[in-house]
Design a protein around this motif. Structure first.
Motif, mmCIF file in Angstrom:
data_model
loop_
_atom_site.group_PDB
_atom_site.id
_atom_site.type_symbol
_atom_site.label_atom_id
_atom_site.label_comp_id
_atom_site.label_asym_id
_atom_site.label_seq_id
_atom_site.Cartn_x
_atom_site.Cartn_y
_atom_site.Cartn_z
ATOM 1 N N TYR A 16 0.825 -1.204 0.000
ATOM 2 C CA TYR A 16 0.000 0.000 0.000
ATOM 3 C C TYR A 16 0.861 1.256 0.000
ATOM 4 O O TYR A 16 0.583 2.211 -0.734
ATOM 5 N N ASP A 17 1.918 1.270 0.774
ATOM 6 C CA ASP A 17 2.770 2.462 0.857
ATOM 7 C C ASP A 17 3.584 2.694 -0.410
ATOM 8 O O ASP A 17 4.136 3.779 -0.605
ATOM 9 N N LYS A 21 -0.010 8.446 -3.942
ATOM 10 C CA LYS A 21 -1.224 8.884 -3.241
ATOM 11 C C LYS A 21 -2.419 8.923 -4.187
ATOM 12 O O LYS A 21 -3.541 8.566 -3.802
ATOM 13 N N GLN A 24 -3.755 5.404 -4.436
ATOM 14 C CA GLN A 24 -4.468 5.043 -3.210
ATOM 15 C C GLN A 24 -5.875 5.625 -3.212
ATOM 16 O O GLN A 24 -6.861 4.919 -2.942
ATOM 17 N N ASP A 25 -5.967 6.897 -3.526
ATOM 18 C CA ASP A 25 -7.273 7.569 -3.507
ATOM 19 C C ASP A 25 -8.195 7.026 -4.584
ATOM 20 O O ASP A 25 -9.387 6.801 -4.338
ATOM 21 N N ASP A 119 -6.982 -6.507 7.073
ATOM 22 C CA ASP A 119 -6.184 -5.317 6.795
ATOM 23 C C ASP A 119 -6.720 -4.599 5.552
ATOM 24 O O ASP A 119 -6.584 -5.075 4.426
ATOM 25 N N ARG A 121 -5.630 -1.843 4.214
ATOM 26 C CA ARG A 121 -4.548 -1.368 3.352
ATOM 27 C C ARG A 121 -4.063 -2.486 2.422
ATOM 28 O O ARG A 121 -3.801 -2.260 1.239
ATOM 29 N N GLU A 122 -3.967 -3.692 2.947
ATOM 30 C CA GLU A 122 -3.577 -4.827 2.113
ATOM 31 C C GLU A 122 -4.655 -5.122 1.066
ATOM 32 O O GLU A 122 -4.340 -5.453 -0.084
ATOM 33 N N LEU A 124 -6.686 -2.930 -0.337
ATOM 34 C CA LEU A 124 -6.591 -1.897 -1.370
ATOM 35 C C LEU A 124 -5.356 -2.098 -2.241
ATOM 36 O O LEU A 124 -5.411 -1.898 -3.458
ATOM 37 N N ALA A 125 -4.240 -2.488 -1.639
ATOM 38 C CA ALA A 125 -3.031 -2.762 -2.429
ATOM 39 C C ALA A 125 -3.270 -3.926 -3.387
ATOM 40 O O ALA A 125 -2.790 -3.915 -4.529
ATOM 41 N N PRO A 423 -8.385 2.170 5.029
ATOM 42 C CA PRO A 423 -6.998 2.128 5.506
ATOM 43 C C PRO A 423 -6.887 2.100 7.025
ATOM 44 O O PRO A 423 -5.930 1.532 7.568
ATOM 45 N N ASP A 424 -7.850 2.677 7.727
ATOM 46 C CA ASP A 424 -7.767 2.754 9.193
ATOM 47 C C ASP A 424 -8.723 1.799 9.896
ATOM 48 O O ASP A 424 -8.383 1.225 10.935
#
Length: 440
Positions: A16-17, A21, A24-25, A119, A121-122, A124-125, A423-424
């Protein structure tokens, strides 16, 4: 981290990182759009049939999205992919002549449920990775074989990549999963469904099912021939991790085939400019590219025929000033004035429009009025192409225009908040909301 151009490594390495950006969005917005279209698709006869089929033929423990009943991961992927595809309003990729997100999202949800992924974030990645593979797989397939295959043909391989990542397959198992999916993926011919519109649609659900199955088979030791589109077409993979296909999607303001959307814009522009009503129009003429000309159903009997028509949505646009899901539903196809306009429309193939396809989908509209005048518009392209994409607010507005009348503003708002909180907040709150029955 520096991402390799090797797709096999990219599947497992991208995090994800690592995503810009903007990616991600946009990935969240892509999922929002897919979910909104899926809630609309859940109202169709197609979705009800496929969810019944998944429950009884793919018995399992995972709740099907928008339905609530249970099926296996493969059955849930099939049902979700076909439910989204049931309403032709989801995103697509012009060079692929098809859709990435529908099958990618269906496969990712199914494997996430199987593995208990929490997760966000995972998740979305993984979705973003699926878009990057899916787009290049489509280009590789269309660039190396003569047939025009539906999205399911290459979505199957992207789905296997998703399964390989979330099931944590090793490199050898990953290669086998991709090879199984490419070999067994549905290489269905897109123009057959254009000429004979039915519930088979774009193959995304079947592709998602094949991809998920391939990942499970590879995990268990089943072997497959190498995936040619990944391993023997290196020219399509040199920029993976550098060029982000996630940012090159188009979106649909109207829930019909993309090829009909430039004609709709042409009709709407003439309607606005000249203050026309449907009674003013004797007939409609559309100049466009070959594939769009073959969207020839002018008396649709069901929503599948209405979604793969140019004439009927153009008639709706002239009459109503827009085209929404309710306008192409099974029970909305009997208005005599709409049918008069639809049957009046004449399609004309244009070589300059042919030359621009698939990068551009051009159309020019002429209206022959009852008072004898002829009005001709300019060449139009569909709204919300990658070069002029919708704003986040416009995609949110589209989501609510579909979902609020079906599930209520409060429920739709909760889904939206859970999506943007992925993400959160993690994945579980979203899946819990989406696993509720959402049919009228």
């Amino acid at each position: 981290m520096a991402l390799t151009h090797d797709p096999l490594s990219f599947i497992h390495a991208v995090a994800y990182d690592d995503l810009p950006k903007a990616v991600q969005d946009q990935t969240i917005l892509n999922v929002l759009d897919l979910v909104g279209v899926g809630i609309g698709g859940a109202q169709t006869k197609l979705s009800k049939i496929i969810c019944n089929h998944a429950e009884f033929q793919f018995e399992g423990r995972h709740r099907m999205l928008f339905d609530g009943r249970r099926a296996s991961a493969t059955g849930a992927a099939l049902a979700l992919g076909m439910t989204i595809d049931a309403l032709d309003g989801h995103d697509g990729f012009n060079p692929a002549k098809g859709h990435i997100g529908c099958g990618v999202f269906a496969g990712a949800v199914a494997i996430a449920q199987e593995t208990g992924l929490k997760d966000g974030r995972e998740f979305l990645a993984t979705i973003a990775m699926g878009y990057e593979l899916g787009g290049r797989l489509a280009l590789a397939l269309h660039g190396t074989v003569p047939d025009y295959h539906t999205s399911g043909a290459w979505v199957a391989v992207a789905g296997a990549a998703i399964g390989a990542r979330l099931l944590k397959l090793d490199p050898d198992q990953t290669r086998h999963a991709l090879g199984i999916a490419e070999y067994h993926g549905p290489r269905s011919q897109m123009m057959r469904d254009i000429d004979y519109p039915t519930m088979v649609k774009d193959g995304s659900g079947w592709g998602a099912m094949a991809g998920v199955s391939a990942a499970f088979l590879a995990r268990d030791g089943f072997t497959g021939a190498p995936a040619i589109t990944l391993e023997q077409a290196p020219e399509y993979w040199a920029d993976v991790g550098q060029r982000w296909i996630s940012l090159e999607q188009y979106y649909k303001p109207y829930p019909v085939c993309r090829w009909a959307q430039a004609p709709i814009e042409g009709v709407l522009e003439l309607r606005r400019t000249h203050g026309l009503t449907p009674e003013d129009v004797e007939r409609i003429e559309v100049e466009t590219f070959h594939e769009s000309v073959r969207l020839a159903t002018n008396e649709p009997k069901n929503t599948e025929e209405a979604q793969y028509s140019t004439s009927f949505p153009c008639a709706v646009a002239m009459a109503k000033g827009t085209v929404g899901p309710e306008d192409i539903a099974d029970d909305a196809l009997t208005d005599p004035e709409l049918m008069r306009l639809s049957k009046s429309l004449r399609m004309i193939e244009d070589e300059s429009a042919n030359a621009m396809f698939p990068a551009k989908r051009l159309a020019r509209v002429r209206l022959i009025l009852c008072d004898g005048r002829t009005l001709q518009g300019e060449w139009m392209t569909p709204r919300w192409d990658a070069e002029a994409p919708p704003t986040p607010d416009e995609l949110r507005e589209k989501f609510h225009s579909i979902t609020d009348p079906l599930i209520g503003e409060s429920a739709a708002g909760n889904i939206e908040a859970s999506l943007f909180g992925l993400p959160d907040l993690g994945l579980r709150p979203l899946l819990e909301l989406l696993s509720q029955p959402m049919r009228r």
